[in-house]
Design an enzyme around this catalytic site. Structure first.
Site, PDB file in Angstrom:
ATOM      1  N   ARG A 174       0.862  -1.176   0.000  1.00 26.81           N
ATOM      2  CA  ARG A 174       0.000   0.000   0.000  1.00 26.81           C
ATOM      3  C   ARG A 174       0.905   1.235   0.000  1.00 26.81           C
ATOM      4  O   ARG A 174       2.065   1.168   0.430  1.00 26.81           O
ATOM      5  CB  ARG A 174      -0.893   0.031   1.250  1.00 26.81           C
ATOM      6  CG  ARG A 174      -1.802  -1.188   1.401  1.00 26.81           C
ATOM      7  CD  ARG A 174      -2.560  -1.113   2.721  1.00 26.81           C
ATOM      8  NE  ARG A 174      -3.494  -2.225   2.867  1.00 26.81           N
ATOM      9  CZ  ARG A 174      -3.227  -3.364   3.494  1.00 26.81           C
ATOM     10  NH1 ARG A 174      -2.021  -3.544   4.042  1.00 26.81           N
ATOM     11  NH2 ARG A 174      -4.129  -4.326   3.591  1.00 26.81           N
TER      12      ARG A 174
ATOM     13  N   LYS B  40      -1.949  -2.534   8.049  1.00 26.03           N
ATOM     14  CA  LYS B  40      -3.094  -2.077   8.835  1.00 26.03           C
ATOM     15  C   LYS B  40      -3.092  -2.738  10.201  1.00 26.03           C
ATOM     16  O   LYS B  40      -2.742  -3.904  10.336  1.00 26.03           O
ATOM     17  CB  LYS B  40      -4.391  -2.395   8.095  1.00 26.03           C
ATOM     18  CG  LYS B  40      -4.593  -1.570   6.828  1.00 26.03           C
ATOM     19  CD  LYS B  40      -5.946  -1.838   6.210  1.00 26.03           C
ATOM     20  CE  LYS B  40      -6.203  -0.932   5.014  1.00 26.03           C
ATOM     21  NZ  LYS B  40      -7.521  -1.179   4.408  1.00 26.03           N
TER      22      LYS B  40
ATOM     23  N   HIS C 122      -2.482   2.972  -6.180  1.00 28.02           N
ATOM     24  CA  HIS C 122      -3.051   1.743  -5.600  1.00 28.02           C
ATOM     25  C   HIS C 122      -3.324   0.697  -6.671  1.00 28.02           C
ATOM     26  O   HIS C 122      -3.337  -0.505  -6.383  1.00 28.02           O
ATOM     27  CB  HIS C 122      -4.340   2.063  -4.850  1.00 28.02           C
ATOM     28  CG  HIS C 122      -4.751   0.978  -3.897  1.00 28.02           C
ATOM     29  ND1 HIS C 122      -4.027   0.667  -2.762  1.00 28.02           N
ATOM     30  CD2 HIS C 122      -5.803   0.111  -3.929  1.00 28.02           C
ATOM     31  CE1 HIS C 122      -4.623  -0.335  -2.119  1.00 28.02           C
ATOM     32  NE2 HIS C 122      -5.698  -0.684  -2.805  1.00 28.02           N
TER      33      HIS C 122
ATOM     34  N   ARG D 283      -0.735  -1.968  -6.823  1.00 31.62           N
ATOM     35  CA  ARG D 283      -0.918  -3.067  -5.868  1.00 31.62           C
ATOM     36  C   ARG D 283      -1.907  -4.093  -6.430  1.00 31.62           C
ATOM     37  O   ARG D 283      -1.710  -5.295  -6.327  1.00 31.62           O
ATOM     38  CB  ARG D 283      -1.413  -2.500  -4.542  1.00 31.62           C
ATOM     39  CG  ARG D 283      -1.756  -3.545  -3.477  1.00 31.62           C
ATOM     40  CD  ARG D 283      -2.037  -2.801  -2.165  1.00 31.62           C
ATOM     41  NE  ARG D 283      -2.885  -3.555  -1.246  1.00 31.62           N
ATOM     42  CZ  ARG D 283      -2.424  -4.406  -0.342  1.00 31.62           C
ATOM     43  NH1 ARG D 283      -1.139  -4.648  -0.241  1.00 31.62           N
ATOM     44  NH2 ARG D 283      -3.273  -5.011   0.476  1.00 31.62           N
TER      45      ARG D 283
ATOM     46  N   HIS E 139      -3.770  -9.238   3.649  1.00 33.75           N
ATOM     47  CA  HIS E 139      -5.214  -9.254   3.854  1.00 33.75           C
ATOM     48  C   HIS E 139      -5.570 -10.133   5.045  1.00 33.75           C
ATOM     49  O   HIS E 139      -5.084 -11.256   5.162  1.00 33.75           O
ATOM     50  CB  HIS E 139      -5.926  -9.809   2.610  1.00 33.75           C
ATOM     51  CG  HIS E 139      -5.958  -8.855   1.470  1.00 33.75           C
ATOM     52  ND1 HIS E 139      -6.175  -9.245   0.171  1.00 33.75           N
ATOM     53  CD2 HIS E 139      -5.793  -7.500   1.422  1.00 33.75           C
ATOM     54  CE1 HIS E 139      -6.144  -8.195  -0.627  1.00 33.75           C
ATOM     55  NE2 HIS E 139      -5.920  -7.125   0.118  1.00 33.75           N
TER      56      HIS E 139
ATOM     57  N   TYR F 159      -9.604 -10.878  -6.717  1.00 28.46           N
ATOM     58  CA  TYR F 159      -8.690 -10.883  -7.856  1.00 28.46           C
ATOM     59  C   TYR F 159      -8.922 -12.074  -8.784  1.00 28.46           C
ATOM     60  O   TYR F 159      -8.555 -12.029  -9.954  1.00 28.46           O
ATOM     61  CB  TYR F 159      -7.240 -10.856  -7.368  1.00 28.46           C
ATOM     62  CG  TYR F 159      -6.905  -9.563  -6.680  1.00 28.46           C
ATOM     63  CD1 TYR F 159      -6.763  -8.387  -7.399  1.00 28.46           C
ATOM     64  CD2 TYR F 159      -6.757  -9.505  -5.298  1.00 28.46           C
ATOM     65  CE1 TYR F 159      -6.485  -7.194  -6.777  1.00 28.46           C
ATOM     66  CE2 TYR F 159      -6.476  -8.309  -4.669  1.00 28.46           C
ATOM     67  CZ  TYR F 159      -6.346  -7.154  -5.404  1.00 28.46           C
ATOM     68  OH  TYR F 159      -6.074  -5.962  -4.783  1.00 28.46           O
TER      69      TYR F 159
END
Length: 327
Positions: free
Chosen positions: A179, A205, A273, A276, A299, A308
């Site tokens: 990110r 995150k 982004h 990514r 994730h 994806y």
């Protein structure tokens, strides 16, 4: 000087706490602490939650004619919640924004119930708008490489170290699937010299860390930038610097990609982004295992990564329709 995510979160927290009734304020503070410490939300996400709940409570105050108390929160009827959503629709906000506001309100409601402070059943009784899930929009392999190539911007009136810096950041986004915030959060010590390490530790995150393979080309791009950078890059300070030596802003990275879109003939969806997204989509198309890609992207849920597979299937269908004689 740009405000940091931590400063924004602190400001939103203070604004949220300042505007509450005497018995609701401690409950709100407890909720924010839980989000920060138990759920380990990033300052940016915490800022968003605080702003959204502030808006919800302020709209409820207008609807009720006074700042809501704990008792009034528990006594909310579905009609009250629908009135809140209707007022936001009248403001022209998107369905996605309404969903986000309800997510913050429901999170707070669950906190109240967990702490024995009341149950806001009306929040669960009202349906939020259904969102059409859009697929990620990656760029092609050749375009991704061009975005991360300093030669693409060679004609621009920019210092060589700036071009090398932007290319290094974009190389990390496409070559490592980072990110933008993760790339700009790297320190000088986190990046090994070319040939002296093949992976980096990334903080994502919720302050969760993960190991990501480092391609030789990406390591060289970062080393080229470091060699040209006019500022001293201390080991524990941000690796990427702005024109005045401070931490590089994400907006500068976005502007760099925007400047290249026209030259490369790319759509507006070609953003930092999107690199990514391209990392994940190209790995999957080359036979990458979905759970490995999940780990590389950081994730928490496999369902987030599985989007994806839909992108890859959509590309296959496009190729089929374009090439098959009877399509």
């Amino acid at each position: 000087m740009a405000m940091t995510d931590e400063a924004k979160a602190a400001r939103s927290r203070a604004a949220l706490l300042a505007g509450q009734s005497a018995d609701l304020a401690p409950a709100v503070e407890g909720w924010l602490n839980r989000l920060a410490h138990e759920r380990r939300l990033s300052p940016k996400t915490l800022d968003a939650y605080a702003r959204d709940l502030t808006l919800v409570i302020n709209r409820l105050a207008l609807h009720l004619g006074e700042r809501p108390t704990l008792a009034q929160m528990g006594a909310l009827a579905p009609a009250d919640v629908r009135a809140l959503l209707a007022s936001r629709r009248a403001d022209g906000v998107s369905p996605r924004t309404l969903v986000r506001l309800m997510a913050a309100a429901r999170s707070f409601g669950r906190h109240l119930e967990r702490e024995g402070l009341g149950k806001v059943g009306a929040l669960a009784a009202v349906r939020t708008p259904k969102l059409k899930r859009s697929l990620p929009k990656p760029v092609s392999v050749s375009d991704a490489k061009a975005l991360a190539d300093p030669e693409t911007r060679v004609g621009e009136d920019r210092a060589p170290w700036v071009l090398a810096r932007d290319a290094a950041v974009l190389a990390l986004l496409y070559g490592c699937g980072l990110r933008v915030s993760e790339a700009l959060g790297l320190t000088r010590a986190a990046m090994p010299e070319p040939g002296k390490g093949d992976q980096i530790t990334v903080t994502g995150k919720g302050n969760k860390t993960r190991m990501v393979p480092l391609l030789p080309q990406v390591a060289r791009a970062v080393a080229d930038y470091a060699a040209l950078c006019p500022y001293q890059l201390e080991a524990e300070k941000p690796l990427f610097r702005g024109a005045r030596g401070g931490p590089l802003s994400p907006r500068i990275v976005q502007a760099a990609v925007a400047s290249m879109r026209g030259a490369l003939g790319l759509p507006d969806t070609a953003t930092p982004h999107a690199l990514r997204h391209s990392f994940a989509t190209h790995l999957l198309a080359a036979g990458g295992e979905i759970r490995a890609i999940q780990e590389l992207l950081g994730h928490a849920s496999l369902s987030t990564t599985q989007v994806y597979t839909a992108v890859d299937a959509a590309r296959l269908m496009e190729a089929y329709r374009a090439a098959h004689p009877r399509a």
